[in-house]
Design a protein around this motif. Sequence first.
Motif, short mmCIF file in Angstrom:
data_model
loop_
_atom_site.label_atom_id
_atom_site.label_comp_id
_atom_site.label_asym_id
_atom_site.label_seq_id
_atom_site.Cartn_x
_atom_site.Cartn_y
_atom_site.Cartn_z
N ILE A 1 0.83 -1.19 0.00
CA ILE A 1 0.00 0.00 0.00
C ILE A 1 0.87 1.25 0.00
CG2 ILE A 1 -1.66 1.33 1.34
CD1 ILE A 1 -2.85 -1.30 2.30
N THR A 2 1.92 1.23 0.81
CA THR A 2 2.82 2.39 0.85
C THR A 2 3.45 2.66 -0.51
OG1 THR A 2 3.33 1.88 3.17
CG2 THR A 2 4.82 3.38 2.02
N LEU A 3 3.85 1.60 -1.22
CA LEU A 3 4.42 1.75 -2.56
C LEU A 3 3.40 2.38 -3.50
CD1 LEU A 3 6.59 1.26 -4.69
CD2 LEU A 3 5.70 -1.06 -4.97
N LEU A 4 2.16 1.92 -3.46
CA LEU A 4 1.11 2.48 -4.31
C LEU A 4 0.86 3.96 -3.99
CD1 LEU A 4 -1.46 -0.47 -4.34
CD2 LEU A 4 0.11 0.19 -6.16
N ARG A 5 0.92 4.31 -2.70
CA ARG A 5 0.73 5.70 -2.30
C ARG A 5 1.84 6.58 -2.85
NH1 ARG A 5 -2.03 6.82 2.35
NH2 ARG A 5 -1.59 8.98 1.76
N THR A 136 12.22 -22.93 17.21
CA THR A 136 12.14 -22.05 16.04
C THR A 136 10.71 -21.63 15.78
OG1 THR A 136 14.03 -23.20 15.05
CG2 THR A 136 12.70 -21.85 13.58
N TYR A 137 9.76 -22.52 15.98
CA TYR A 137 8.35 -22.19 15.75
C TYR A 137 7.84 -21.18 16.78
CZ TYR A 137 8.27 -26.12 12.49
OH TYR A 137 8.51 -26.97 11.42
N TYR A 138 8.26 -21.33 18.02
CA TYR A 138 7.83 -20.38 19.06
C TYR A 138 8.40 -18.99 18.78
CZ TYR A 138 6.55 -24.64 21.59
OH TYR A 138 6.00 -25.84 21.97
N VAL A 139 9.68 -18.95 18.40
CA VAL A 139 10.31 -17.66 18.08
C VAL A 139 9.64 -17.03 16.87
CG1 VAL A 139 12.44 -16.56 17.31
CG2 VAL A 139 12.52 -18.32 19.09
N SER A 140 9.29 -17.84 15.88
CA SER A 140 8.66 -17.33 14.67
C SER A 140 7.27 -16.77 14.95
CB SER A 140 8.56 -18.44 13.62
OG SER A 140 9.85 -18.84 13.20
N MET A 141 6.54 -17.40 15.88
CA MET A 141 5.24 -16.86 16.26
C MET A 141 5.39 -15.50 16.93
SD MET A 141 2.77 -20.01 17.46
CE MET A 141 3.92 -20.80 18.60
N GLY A 142 6.40 -15.37 17.80
CA GLY A 142 6.66 -14.08 18.44
C GLY A 142 7.07 -13.02 17.43
N LEU A 143 7.90 -13.41 16.46
CA LEU A 143 8.32 -12.49 15.41
C LEU A 143 7.14 -12.04 14.57
CD1 LEU A 143 10.54 -11.04 13.81
CD2 LEU A 143 10.87 -13.15 12.51
N ASN A 144 6.23 -12.96 14.28
CA ASN A 144 5.06 -12.61 13.48
C ASN A 144 4.18 -11.59 14.21
OD1 ASN A 144 3.44 -13.15 11.05
ND2 ASN A 144 1.93 -13.94 12.48
N VAL A 145 4.09 -11.72 15.53
CA VAL A 145 3.32 -10.74 16.32
C VAL A 145 3.94 -9.36 16.19
CG1 VAL A 145 2.62 -10.06 18.64
CG2 VAL A 145 2.46 -12.46 17.96
N VAL A 146 5.27 -9.29 16.31
CA VAL A 146 5.97 -8.01 16.22
C VAL A 146 5.76 -7.37 14.84
CG1 VAL A 146 8.24 -6.89 16.25
CG2 VAL A 146 7.68 -8.65 17.93
N LEU A 147 5.88 -8.18 13.79
CA LEU A 147 5.72 -7.66 12.43
C LEU A 147 4.29 -7.24 12.14
CD1 LEU A 147 7.95 -10.23 10.50
CD2 LEU A 147 8.52 -7.89 11.12
N ARG A 148 3.34 -7.88 12.80
CA ARG A 148 1.92 -7.55 12.59
C ARG A 148 1.52 -6.24 13.25
NH1 ARG A 148 -1.50 -9.42 8.64
NH2 ARG A 148 -1.42 -11.69 8.42
N VAL A 149 2.24 -5.82 14.28
CA VAL A 149 1.85 -4.61 15.02
C VAL A 149 2.69 -3.41 14.62
CG1 VAL A 149 0.96 -5.91 16.98
CG2 VAL A 149 3.35 -5.20 16.97
N ALA A 150 3.21 -3.41 13.41
CA ALA A 150 3.99 -2.26 12.92
C ALA A 150 3.13 -1.01 12.83
CB ALA A 150 4.60 -2.58 11.56
N TRP A 151 1.79 -1.17 12.80
CA TRP A 151 0.88 -0.02 12.71
C TRP A 151 0.94 0.86 13.96
CZ3 TRP A 151 -2.36 -0.18 16.81
CH2 TRP A 151 -2.65 -1.42 17.37
N LEU A 172 8.94 0.40 7.36
CA LEU A 172 7.69 -0.35 7.51
C LEU A 172 7.44 -1.26 6.31
CD1 LEU A 172 5.34 2.38 9.05
CD2 LEU A 172 6.52 0.51 10.22
N VAL A 173 7.73 -0.74 5.11
CA VAL A 173 7.56 -1.56 3.90
C VAL A 173 8.52 -2.74 3.93
CG1 VAL A 173 7.85 -1.58 1.40
CG2 VAL A 173 6.67 0.32 2.48
#
Length: 209
Positions: A1-5, A136-151, A172-173
Amino acid sequence: ITLLRHMESTTCYFLAGSLRKHQFETCHSGRLFSELAYVISFFPYYWRAMQFDKCYSTHLANMGEYVSAMVAAGARITYSRQPHDDPLWFSIVLVTSVVPTIYQLYWDFVKDWGLLNRKSRNTWLRDDLILKNKSTYYVSMGLNVVLRVAWVEIVMGFRIGAVESRLVDFLLVSLEVIRRGHWNFYRLDFIIPVCCKIMQSGAIIMAKL
């Protein structure tokens, strides 16, 4: 979305001749430009939502993920144009961002990655794991949470200049690109064992026939 903007801004500047005159506020102050920002922000989510436009509960639930993201995107754009001390729009953005984020995290972990299975022999993961190291799966779930809350950066209301704002957009992009690659890896990690089981079942049936 940022690229399109940014593509929208660049096109506007070239068409209006603002780059030669250095009148950068020409596009951002226009009503049409402001309205197009909503269209551009909605379009990717709308496109994905229409792919699930079928009368099946799973498809409708998945479509709801993108519809809620559209509402959140619209609220964030409106909030960015309000005074930063407006408590009403701050509350609206907070609610419309938190709810879709929880929705998306649930869909990532449970539906797309097949994790958080309480009955699995691998605690809160799933039975079939490709990676041997479970942590690795537990760390990846935590990382996904962090990346999801960039807003969160949007609602914090940092006072930064134009150059710094572009750097934040770039960051952010970049995080979103990493998140999508990260999601694709664990989606395949979940799908490959499932497909292998289906193929093995098919081979057994064919052999019996």
